[in-house]
Design an enzyme around this catalytic site. Structure first.
Site, short mmCIF file in Angstrom:
data_model
loop_
_atom_site.label_atom_id
_atom_site.label_comp_id
_atom_site.label_asym_id
_atom_site.label_seq_id
_atom_site.Cartn_x
_atom_site.Cartn_y
_atom_site.Cartn_z
N GLY A 2 69.30 51.04 26.31
CA GLY A 2 70.45 51.36 26.27
C GLY A 2 71.07 49.86 27.51
O GLY A 2 70.44 48.88 27.01
N LYS A 7 69.90 53.28 43.44
CA LYS A 7 70.71 53.55 44.90
C LYS A 7 68.73 53.51 45.07
O LYS A 7 68.01 53.59 47.28
CB LYS A 7 71.03 54.91 45.42
N LEU A 45 62.58 56.08 27.25
CA LEU A 45 62.20 55.37 26.35
C LEU A 45 62.80 54.44 25.25
O LEU A 45 62.78 53.95 24.44
CB LEU A 45 60.53 55.30 25.56
N CYS A 97 71.04 58.18 41.26
CA CYS A 97 69.53 57.82 41.59
C CYS A 97 68.94 56.57 41.83
O CYS A 97 68.62 56.13 42.34
CB CYS A 97 69.10 59.51 41.60
N LEU A 120 65.46 66.83 39.93
CA LEU A 120 66.75 67.28 38.97
C LEU A 120 67.02 66.05 38.93
O LEU A 120 67.90 65.44 39.53
CB LEU A 120 67.66 68.12 40.17
N ARG A 121 67.53 66.20 37.02
CA ARG A 121 68.17 65.43 36.81
C ARG A 121 69.68 66.04 36.56
O ARG A 121 69.84 67.33 36.18
CB ARG A 121 67.65 64.79 35.01
N LYS A 158 58.74 60.72 45.30
CA LYS A 158 59.57 60.40 45.27
C LYS A 158 60.33 59.72 44.41
O LYS A 158 61.38 59.19 43.77
CB LYS A 158 60.86 61.50 46.02
N THR A 215 71.78 60.62 51.08
CA THR A 215 71.63 58.83 52.09
C THR A 215 72.04 58.23 51.13
O THR A 215 71.42 57.00 49.90
CB THR A 215 70.01 59.23 51.43
#
Ligand code: UDX
Length: 453
Positions: free
Chosen positions: A256, A266, A253, A263, A153-154, A207, A86
């Site tokens: 960076g 988007k 935390l 994900c 999921l990562r 989500k 998507t």
């Protein structure tokens, strides 16, 4: 129980293979013939630690098949999961549902009575009801159920996330769909993973709200890091202490170069668009998106500020994946930062253990090195852009010997002051004071130099 996974991208593949590992009969479907042919030979199109082994084990056990024939696969399925992409729609940032709706239309003609259609793709609130309406219109009288089962999921830890999730979210409107999904996730009961059963709309919202909140958390600490740099603070110490407050929690935390990946960028755009469409603007998230975009540019400026003339400089970049343990470069900070360095006239040599093949076609005028030391050869600056484990244990004295200059810019804060000692490097990190380490010949003690930070 027979399950079909429509879409063999990241989410579809990991979920399909893991469901097969639970003992179910799974068919993974995709329109990409080359991808399906490779999978049928046991070759994975993505890099995800441990997935290749699960793939071969479950194929060998006869529980896992790959096909381009959706109609054939779905004919006897008890549940069909839609896990197609998507992507962000150009212009408004809302999720493009073309593939979801196309899958629904195809399924309508082949589903067996009593089947459950489960939307796993991340979709705008209200999509499940639209999919239900499409199927009902294409095949009036078909008895079927609809459900939402978003995926959390990562990349890089996807199997662990599937097998030991913080929670499973199930959006349903009837007992049949609930029963089927509870059965599909029964192996997790033993591990005490909570199953949240809720409405279709709530599941769709959960989500987006979860990812938006995590992106907000990362952006918050990134801004705290900016402040730390101005007042001689140390963001890691601040993050550790605030994270010990149970209401805040220690995860997400790490300051960076800005979040990336398939994900967060988007989903934050889609969440903001959903807010606008529904007269409930998500102003925090709109700001998060803007801050994150600007941050990537600032990171490039920060690197260039270490050089007197970029046109005469060589910069080594370690890591182009948006995070470690993946070969994914989608919306990776590297794709914003490196072109700016190149545009400023610098010669850039990059290294990444897995993602370089994906990054190579996207990054013009970049040389690729076989290892970090080769990348550092003759470099004025070495930049750590992805926190791969392989970079955490670098021999910094050896790295310095390969370099022409002496600046190490660590945009992931993977080194401590003691790692620098004796290296002779000038170390710039995120939200922490600059460290100028004495060269090996002198006392060897690292000193903090707040003035330069
Ligand atoms: C994310 C969500 O975590 C997952 O639940 C969802 O299903 C998909 O999106 P993923 O994109 O694989 O997963 O990576 P994640 O580990 O969440 O990192 C996302 C981005 O945030 C990366 O660019 C990462 O570098 C950055 N990040 C994360 C930070 O900068 N600091 C942190 O503390 C955590």
């Amino acid at each position: 129980m027979k399950l079909v996974m429509v879409g063999s991208g990241y989410v579809g593949l990991v979920s399909g293979i893991c469901f097969a590992d639970f003992g179910f009969d799974v068919s993974c479907v995709d329109v990409d013939e080359v991808k399906i042919a490779r999978l049928a030979r046991g070759e994975l199109p993505i890099y995800e630690p441990g997935l290749d082994q699960l793939l071969s084990e479950n194929m060998a056990a006869g529980r896992l098949r790959f096909t381009t024939d959706l109609a054939q696969a779905a004919r006897n399925a008890d549940a069909v999961f839609i896990a197609v992409g998507t992507p962000s729609r150009r212009g408004d940032g809302e999720a493009d549902l073309t593939y979801v709706f196309a899958a629904a239309r195809q399924l309508a003609r082949v589903l067996k009575p009593g089947a459950v259609v489960v939307i796993k793709s991340t979709v705008v609130v209200g999509t499940c009801r639209k999919v239900k309406a499409i199927i009902a219109r294409e095949n009036p009288g078909l008895d079927f159920s609809i459900a939402s089962n978003p995926e959390f999921l990562r990349e890089g830890s996807a199997i662990e996330d599937f097998m030991r999730p913080d929670r499973v979210v199930i959006g349903v409107e009837d007992a049949r769909a609930e029963k089927l999904l509870r059965r599909a996730y029964r192996p997790l009961y033993l591990r005490d993973s909570p199953i949240v059963v809720t409405s279709l709309e709530n599941a769709e919202l959960i989500k987006y709200a979860a990812n938006a909140f995590l992106a907000l958390k990362v952006t918050f600490i990134n801004e705290v890091a900016d402040l730390c740099e101005e007042v001689d603070g140390d963001v890691q110490e601040v993050a550790r202490a605030i994270g010990l407050d149970g209401r805040i929690g220690p995860k997400f935390l790490h300051a960076g170069p800005g979040f990336g990946g398939s994900c967060f960028p988007k989903d934050t755009r889609a969440f903001a668009a959903i807010g606008q469409t529904n007269r409930a603007p998500q102003r925090l998230i709109e700001t998060v998106i803007a801050i994150n975009e600007a941050r990537k540019q600032r990171m490039a400026d920060r690197i260039l500020a270490e050089l007197s003339d970029p046109r005469d400089a060589k910069i080594a970049v370690l890591g182009v994946a948006f995070k470690p343990n993946t070969d994914d470069v989608r919306e990776a900070p590297s794709l914003d930062i490196i072109p700016r360095l190149v545009a400023a006239g610098a010669r850039v040599t990059a290294h990444d253990p897995e993602a370089w093949t994906h990054a190579q076609p996207l990054l013009d005028n970049v040389s690729w090195a076989a290892d970090p030391y080769e990348a550092a050869a003759g470099a004025d600056i070495v930049v750590v852009l992805t926190e791969w484990n392989a970079y955490r244990g670098l021999d910094l004295k050896r790295l310095a010997r390969h370099m022409r200059g002496r600046v190490l810019i660590d945009l992931r804060n993977i080194y401590r002051a003691e790692d620098l000692s004796d290296s002779g490097l000038s170390y710039v990190s995120i939200g922490r004071p600059r460290i100028i380490s004495a060269p090996p010949s002198s006392s060897g003690l690292a000193r903090k130099d707040a003035l330069v930070s």
